[in-house]
Write a protein that holds these residues in place. Structure first.
Motif, mmCIF file in Angstrom:
data_model
loop_
_atom_site.group_PDB
_atom_site.id
_atom_site.type_symbol
_atom_site.label_atom_id
_atom_site.label_comp_id
_atom_site.label_asym_id
_atom_site.label_seq_id
_atom_site.Cartn_x
_atom_site.Cartn_y
_atom_site.Cartn_z
ATOM 1 N N THR A 259 41.990 58.986 8.744
ATOM 2 C CA THR A 259 40.916 59.920 9.057
ATOM 3 C C THR A 259 41.557 61.239 9.440
ATOM 4 O O THR A 259 42.638 61.270 10.037
ATOM 5 C CB THR A 259 40.034 59.426 10.215
ATOM 6 N N SER A 260 40.915 62.341 9.106
ATOM 7 C CA SER A 260 41.565 63.624 9.334
ATOM 8 C C SER A 260 40.537 64.737 9.420
ATOM 9 O O SER A 260 39.367 64.567 9.064
ATOM 10 C CB SER A 260 42.569 63.920 8.208
ATOM 11 N N VAL A 261 41.011 65.897 9.901
ATOM 12 C CA VAL A 261 40.181 67.087 10.060
ATOM 13 C C VAL A 261 40.885 68.266 9.416
ATOM 14 O O VAL A 261 42.098 68.453 9.578
ATOM 15 C CB VAL A 261 39.929 67.393 11.555
ATOM 16 N N SER A 262 40.130 69.067 8.663
ATOM 17 C CA SER A 262 40.617 70.326 8.123
ATOM 18 C C SER A 262 39.639 71.420 8.545
ATOM 19 O O SER A 262 38.457 71.131 8.776
ATOM 20 C CB SER A 262 40.708 70.250 6.595
ATOM 21 N N ARG A 263 40.120 72.650 8.654
ATOM 22 C CA ARG A 263 39.259 73.719 9.156
ATOM 23 C C ARG A 263 39.190 74.878 8.169
ATOM 24 O O ARG A 263 40.208 75.338 7.653
ATOM 25 C CB ARG A 263 39.735 74.203 10.524
ATOM 26 N N LEU A 264 37.968 75.334 7.941
ATOM 27 C CA LEU A 264 37.731 76.471 7.054
ATOM 28 C C LEU A 264 38.405 77.719 7.609
ATOM 29 O O LEU A 264 38.591 77.854 8.820
ATOM 30 C CB LEU A 264 36.228 76.714 6.921
ATOM 31 N N GLY A 265 38.781 78.645 6.730
ATOM 32 C CA GLY A 265 39.425 79.864 7.178
ATOM 33 C C GLY A 265 39.874 80.711 6.009
ATOM 34 O O GLY A 265 39.626 80.382 4.844
ATOM 35 N N GLY A 266 40.544 81.802 6.320
ATOM 36 C CA GLY A 266 41.074 82.676 5.289
ATOM 37 C C GLY A 266 40.484 84.067 5.299
ATOM 38 O O GLY A 266 41.004 84.967 4.643
ATOM 39 N N VAL A 267 39.382 84.283 6.025
ATOM 40 C CA VAL A 267 38.770 85.604 6.111
ATOM 41 C C VAL A 267 39.166 86.252 7.439
ATOM 42 O O VAL A 267 39.938 87.202 7.477
ATOM 43 C CB VAL A 267 37.233 85.528 5.969
ATOM 44 N N LYS A 268 38.655 85.718 8.544
ATOM 45 C CA LYS A 268 39.040 86.210 9.868
ATOM 46 C C LYS A 268 39.827 85.179 10.665
ATOM 47 O O LYS A 268 40.438 85.515 11.676
ATOM 48 C CB LYS A 268 37.797 86.625 10.655
ATOM 49 N N PHE A 269 39.774 83.939 10.218
ATOM 50 C CA PHE A 269 40.447 82.858 10.936
ATOM 51 C C PHE A 269 41.419 82.157 10.003
ATOM 52 O O PHE A 269 41.228 82.144 8.782
ATOM 53 C CB PHE A 269 39.422 81.863 11.496
ATOM 54 N N ALA A 270 42.442 81.569 10.609
ATOM 55 C CA ALA A 270 43.448 80.864 9.817
ATOM 56 C C ALA A 270 42.892 79.548 9.289
ATOM 57 O O ALA A 270 42.044 78.915 9.919
ATOM 58 C CB ALA A 270 44.691 80.609 10.651
ATOM 59 N N LYS A 271 43.359 79.152 8.127
ATOM 60 C CA LYS A 271 42.978 77.864 7.561
ATOM 61 C C LYS A 271 43.687 76.730 8.304
ATOM 62 O O LYS A 271 44.813 76.886 8.759
ATOM 63 C CB LYS A 271 43.345 77.791 6.077
ATOM 64 N N GLY A 272 42.997 75.604 8.378
ATOM 65 C CA GLY A 272 43.602 74.386 8.908
ATOM 66 C C GLY A 272 43.786 73.394 7.777
ATOM 67 O O GLY A 272 42.817 72.804 7.293
ATOM 68 N N TYR A 273 45.018 73.219 7.316
ATOM 69 C CA TYR A 273 45.310 72.390 6.146
ATOM 70 C C TYR A 273 45.389 70.911 6.521
ATOM 71 O O TYR A 273 45.347 70.541 7.691
ATOM 72 C CB TYR A 273 46.628 72.826 5.517
ATOM 73 N N GLN A 274 45.524 70.074 5.507
ATOM 74 C CA GLN A 274 45.774 68.659 5.758
ATOM 75 C C GLN A 274 46.647 68.107 4.647
ATOM 76 O O GLN A 274 46.354 68.286 3.463
ATOM 77 C CB GLN A 274 44.464 67.866 5.817
ATOM 78 N N GLN A 275 47.723 67.447 5.035
ATOM 79 C CA GLN A 275 48.669 66.839 4.108
ATOM 80 C C GLN A 275 48.509 65.327 4.116
ATOM 81 O O GLN A 275 48.305 64.716 5.156
ATOM 82 C CB GLN A 275 50.098 67.199 4.494
ATOM 83 N N TYR A 276 48.614 64.707 2.921
ATOM 84 C CA TYR A 276 48.434 63.259 2.802
ATOM 85 C C TYR A 276 49.654 62.615 2.159
ATOM 86 O O TYR A 276 50.439 63.257 1.458
ATOM 87 C CB TYR A 276 47.185 62.935 1.965
ATOM 88 N N ASP A 277 49.779 61.318 2.398
ATOM 89 C CA ASP A 277 50.741 60.457 1.725
ATOM 90 C C ASP A 277 50.029 59.186 1.306
ATOM 91 O O ASP A 277 49.070 58.754 1.974
ATOM 92 C CB ASP A 277 51.910 60.088 2.640
ATOM 93 N N ALA A 278 50.489 58.569 0.237
ATOM 94 C CA ALA A 278 50.018 57.249 -0.164
ATOM 95 C C ALA A 278 51.158 56.261 0.085
ATOM 96 O O ALA A 278 52.220 56.369 -0.531
ATOM 97 C CB ALA A 278 49.609 57.239 -1.632
ATOM 98 N N ILE A 279 50.940 55.322 0.986
ATOM 99 C CA ILE A 279 51.966 54.374 1.398
ATOM 100 C C ILE A 279 51.635 52.997 0.839
ATOM 101 O O ILE A 279 50.497 52.515 0.966
ATOM 102 C CB ILE A 279 52.074 54.294 2.930
ATOM 103 N N GLY A 280 52.628 52.358 0.210
ATOM 104 C CA GLY A 280 52.444 51.021 -0.320
ATOM 105 C C GLY A 280 52.771 49.963 0.721
ATOM 106 O O GLY A 280 53.631 50.157 1.577
ATOM 107 N N PHE A 281 52.073 48.803 0.626
ATOM 108 C CA PHE A 281 52.283 47.704 1.567
ATOM 109 C C PHE A 281 52.407 46.381 0.827
ATOM 110 O O PHE A 281 51.690 46.133 -0.156
ATOM 111 C CB PHE A 281 51.109 47.594 2.556
ATOM 112 N N ASP A 282 53.334 45.553 1.292
ATOM 113 C CA ASP A 282 53.431 44.159 0.891
ATOM 114 C C ASP A 282 52.660 43.333 1.920
ATOM 115 O O ASP A 282 52.708 43.614 3.115
ATOM 116 C CB ASP A 282 54.911 43.745 0.872
ATOM 117 N N ASN A 283 51.942 42.298 1.467
ATOM 118 C CA ASN A 283 51.124 41.494 2.372
ATOM 119 C C ASN A 283 51.941 40.736 3.415
ATOM 120 O O ASN A 283 51.386 40.235 4.394
ATOM 121 C CB ASN A 283 50.278 40.491 1.590
#
Length: 609
Positions: free
Chosen positions: A477-501
C-alpha cells in the motif's frame, strides 16, 4: 485492501503542530481545558497548590511517585530550570520523568519555544538535544522497533494492538511517535491532558467508548453506566507498554559511552527500483567525540558507474546516527537518481560492529537506500553475496562472495555455501571478493544458507529456491502526492519480489522465502470505488522502471466536475517468465492512493548535521 491505508504512517506530518488561532480562542473560554493545559505544561505541584477542593484531591493523584532521572547538564538546567522546577535530588519537573529519541526532544524544545516563550539559540538547542538523547534517551533495544520514524518510512504499522488504542493514540499521527517515548504513569496522563488542551479533536476521540470485546456487554444485556473510554484504554496500554523504568534502560545506562566508529565499514545497500549496491564507508573523527566525517564509494551490483559520497554525521546516545551526504548528482538527474544528496539515519549495534538504517531523499523522503554496515576489523569478513538467490537444479552458477581480508589460495573445499550447494571451482579471489562456480542439487531444500570462508560466516546470506510460486508488489500500500505547479510531486517507486512457498508448500506463511526482484511488465488498473470516476486516466503515469509520477495539483477542467487529479488505483506487476499452475503469468497488485500535496510539513533538519 483499501482499508489498510488507515494504518499508514505519514512520517512527514508527525510533529506537534502547536495551537492554532481558533484553538487559542477555545482555550481562552474553556476553563476546564485551560486547567488541563496548565497541567500539561508546568509542574503539577504548583498547580495543585492553586486549586480548591475537591479538584485538589484529584490533582494530587498526579504528583510523581516514581524515581526520576536527575538532570546534570548545566545548559539544560539553565534553559529549562526556570519553568521546570528542580527538587532536592536534581530532578526537573516533567523532564526527569520522560525519555525519548533525538527527534522527540527536538520536538519538545520547539513546543516550549512556541507556547512558553523559551529563548534559545540553535546551537544551544542542539547541545540540549544531544545531552537529553543520551542521559534521558532510549536504550538501543527500545529505539530499534521505532526506527522507521526517523528513517522516514511510510509503512503499515502492525504494532497497534487493537482498534481502541488506534483511535486514542494513532488516529492523528503514527503509533511509532507514542512508542518513541518512555514516561511515568503521571507523565502519560499529563500528555493526554495536553492533547485535550491543544487539539480539539482529541477530547472527542478519548471520550469514545471502547470497542474491545471485554468492554462490550453480551447481546441483550444493559451496557454499564460508565463504559471504559478509548482514552482510558489507550492510557492503560501505553503506560504499561512504555513505562519510564525498563530493564533495557536499566541495563543500558551504565554502558553509555561515546561511539568509537572511526575506521572502515563495508556497505551493502538496496535502492527500490534500482537494485543492490556494495562498497565501503570510511568514518573519521569530527569536531568532537560524537561527530564524524564520512567518505563512501558504492558500486551497483548490476554494473555501472560508481557513486562517491562525502558527508558527516552525529551520534546520539552512543548508537543513533543522524547525518547527511552528497554525491554531486548532475543537474539533469531524475528524482530517483541514487546520486542525490541524502539524509542518513542509522542504528548502530551496542557492540559497534554493525549498523542498519536508511539514507533518503525526495520532497517526501520517498526515495532511499536500505543500508547495512559491517565493521572491517582486519579479520576475514563476509558482508554480501551475489546473486540474490540460487535455483535448485542449476549448474555452474557464478557466485560472488564479497568481504574484507579474505584469504588467498582458496580451494573449493575451503568455501561452504550450505547443504545441497557444491562449490566446483574457485574462479578468482582477492582480499575483497571471491568468485566461485557452484552446482545446486535438484532436491535442495528451499531456504537460506550460511556462507563461510576461513572462519568468516555470513548467516542466512544465500536463498535457495525451487520456483517462484507468487509475487508481491512492494510497497503493498502506498501514497503519492500531486504536484508540479506550486508544490513538489510525491513519487512512488515499486518492486516486484518473487517468493517460494517454502518447506510447507503453502503461500503467505511464515516460512515463505523471498527470492528477490522478478522481471515483470508494469501497468495501472482502475480501483473500483466510485462509478465513472476514471481515476486511472488522471492520477499519473507508471514507467516500466516501476516509478509512478503523479499528475499536477489543482482542479482539472478535463475531469468530471473539474475535480483534482486525486484517486486510487491498482499498480499491477505481470511476470514475463514465471507462471502459475495453470500456465498463466504470475501477477500481483499494490494499492495506491494519489492525493493532494501536503500543504504543511514539519521536519527536524537540525537533529542531523
Amino acid at each position: 485492501m483499501a482499508g489498510k491505508l488507515s494504518g499508514l504512517t505519514r512520517l512527514w506530518a508527525t510533529g506537534n503542530q502547536g495551537v492554532s488561532r481558533a484553538g487559542a480562542a477555545i482555550l481562552a473560554i474553556r476553563a476546564p481545558i485551560r486547567r488541563a493545559m496548565v497541567l500539561g505544561l508546568f509542574s503539577t505541584s504548583v498547580v495543585v497548590a492553586q486549586v480548591a477542593k475537591p479538584e485538589a484531591d484529584s490533582l494530587a493523584s498526579l504528583n510523581e511517585t516514581e524515581t526520576g532521572i536527575p538532570v546534570t547538564d548545566s545548559l539544560t538546567i539553565a534553559k529549562c530550570g526556570s519553568c521546570h522546577a528542580a527538587d532536592a535530588k536534581g530532578n526537573l519537573s516533567r523532564i526527569s520523568w520522560s525519555r525519548t529519541t533525538p527527534e522527540g526532544w527536538s520536538q519538545a524544545i520547539k513546543r516550549m519555544v512556541r507556547l512558553n516563550g523559551l529563548s534559545i539559540t540553535a546551537e544551544e538547542s542542539r547541545a540540549i538535544v544531544k545531552y537529553l538523547s543520551g542521559a534521558h534517551g532510549l536504550a538501543p533495544e527500545e529505539a530499534k522497533p521505532v526506527m522507521y520514524m526517523p528513517e522516514r518510512r511510510t509503512i503499515d504499522e502492525t504494532n497497534i494492538p487493537n482498534e481502541t488504542v488506534r483511535t486514542s493514540c494513532a488516529a492523528c499521527h503514527g503509533f511509532g511517535q507514542a512508542l518513541s517515548w518512555r514516561r511515568s504513569k503521571v507523565e502519560w496522563k499529563l500528555l493526554q491532558n495536553l492533547h485535550v488542551a491543544l487539539y480539539s479533536q482529541a477530547d472527542a476521540q478519548y471520550r469514545r467508548p471502547s470497542v474491545e470485546p471485554g468492554d462490550q456487554p453480551p447481546p441483550g444485556q444493559t451496557p454499564p453506566a460508565k463504559p471504559r473510554t478509548a482514552g482510558e484504554v489507550g492510557l492503560e496500554y501505553i503506560s504499561k507498554t512504555a513505562p519510564l523504568a525498563t530493564p533495557e534502560w536499566t541495563a543500558w545506562r551504565p554502558r553509555l559511552r561515546p561511539a568509537k566508529l572511526a575506521g572502515k565499514w563495508l556497505v551493502s545497500a538496496t535502492v527500490p527500483g534500482q537494485g543492490r549496491y556494495v562498497g565501503e564507508m570510511t568514518i573519521a573523527a569530527g569536531k568532537d567525540e560524537d561527530s564524524f566525517v564520512t567518505s563512501v564509494a558504492l558500486q551497483p551490483v548490476a554494473g555501472g558507474a560508481p557513486i562517491i559520497r562525502q558527508g558527516s554525521g552525529i551520534v546520539y546516545g552512543g548508537y543513533s546516527w543522524r547525518g547527511r551526504s552528497t554525491a554531486g548528482a548532475p543537474k539533469d538527474a531524475g528524482p530517483a537518481d541514487a546520486a542525490r544528496d541524502t539524509r542518513e539515519t542509522m542504528w548502530f549495534s551496542p557492540d559497534q560492529k554493525m549498523a542498519t538504517g536508511r539514507w533518503f531523499w525526495g520532497e517526501y523522503h520517498e526515495f532511499g537506500y536500505d543500508v547495512t554496515l559491517t565493521r572491517a576489523t582486519g579479520a576475514p569478513t563476509i558482508f554480501s553475496v551475489v546473486p540474490d538467490a540460487l535455483k535448485a537444479g542449476t549448474k555452474a552458477v557464478q557466485l560472488r562472495i564479497l568481504g574484507d581480508s579474505l584469504p588467498s589460495g582458496l580451494k573449493p573445499s575451503d568455501i561452504d555455501v550450505g547443504a545441497g550447494v557444491t562449490v566446483t571451482q574457485v574462479l578468482s579471489s582477492s582480499p575483497t571478493e571471491v568468485v566461485v562456480a557452484v552446482d545446486v542439487a535438484t532436491d535442495a531444500t528451499a531456504g537460506r544458507r550460511d556462507v563461510g570462508i576461513a572462519g568468516a560466516t555470513m548467516e542466512k546470506a544465500l536463498p535457495v529456491y525451487r520456483k517462484v510460486d507468487y509475487l508481491k508488489v512492494t510497497p503493498e500500500t502506498s501514497v503519492s502526492r500531486l504536484g508540479g505547479v506550486k508544490f513538489a510531486k510525491g513519487y512512488q517507486q515499486y518492486d516486484a519480489i518473487g517468493f517460494d512457498n517454502g518447506p510447507d508448500a503453502k503461500p503467505y506463511t511464515s516460512d515463505d522465502l523471498a527470492i528477490g526482484p522478478v522481471d515483470v511488465d508494469w501497468s495501472v488498473e482502475e480501483f473500483l470505488a466510485v462509478t465513472y470516476d476514471d481515476d486511472k486516466k488522471f492520477v499519473g503515469t507508471l514507467s516500466q522502471a516501476a516509478l509512478f509520477t503523479p499528475s499536477t495539483e489543482g482542479p482539472n477542467p478535463a475531469r468530471r466536475f473539474g475535480r483534482n487529479n486525486y484517486g486510487d488505483v491498482w499498480v499491477v506487476a505481470t511476470a514475463k517468465a514465471e507462471k502459475d499452475k495453470f500456465g498463466k503469468p504470475l501477477t500481483a497488485k499494490s494499492y495506491l492512493v494519489v492525493t493532494v500535496p501536503a500543504y504543511q510539513r514539519w521536519d527536524q533538519p537540525e537533529v542531523g548535521q
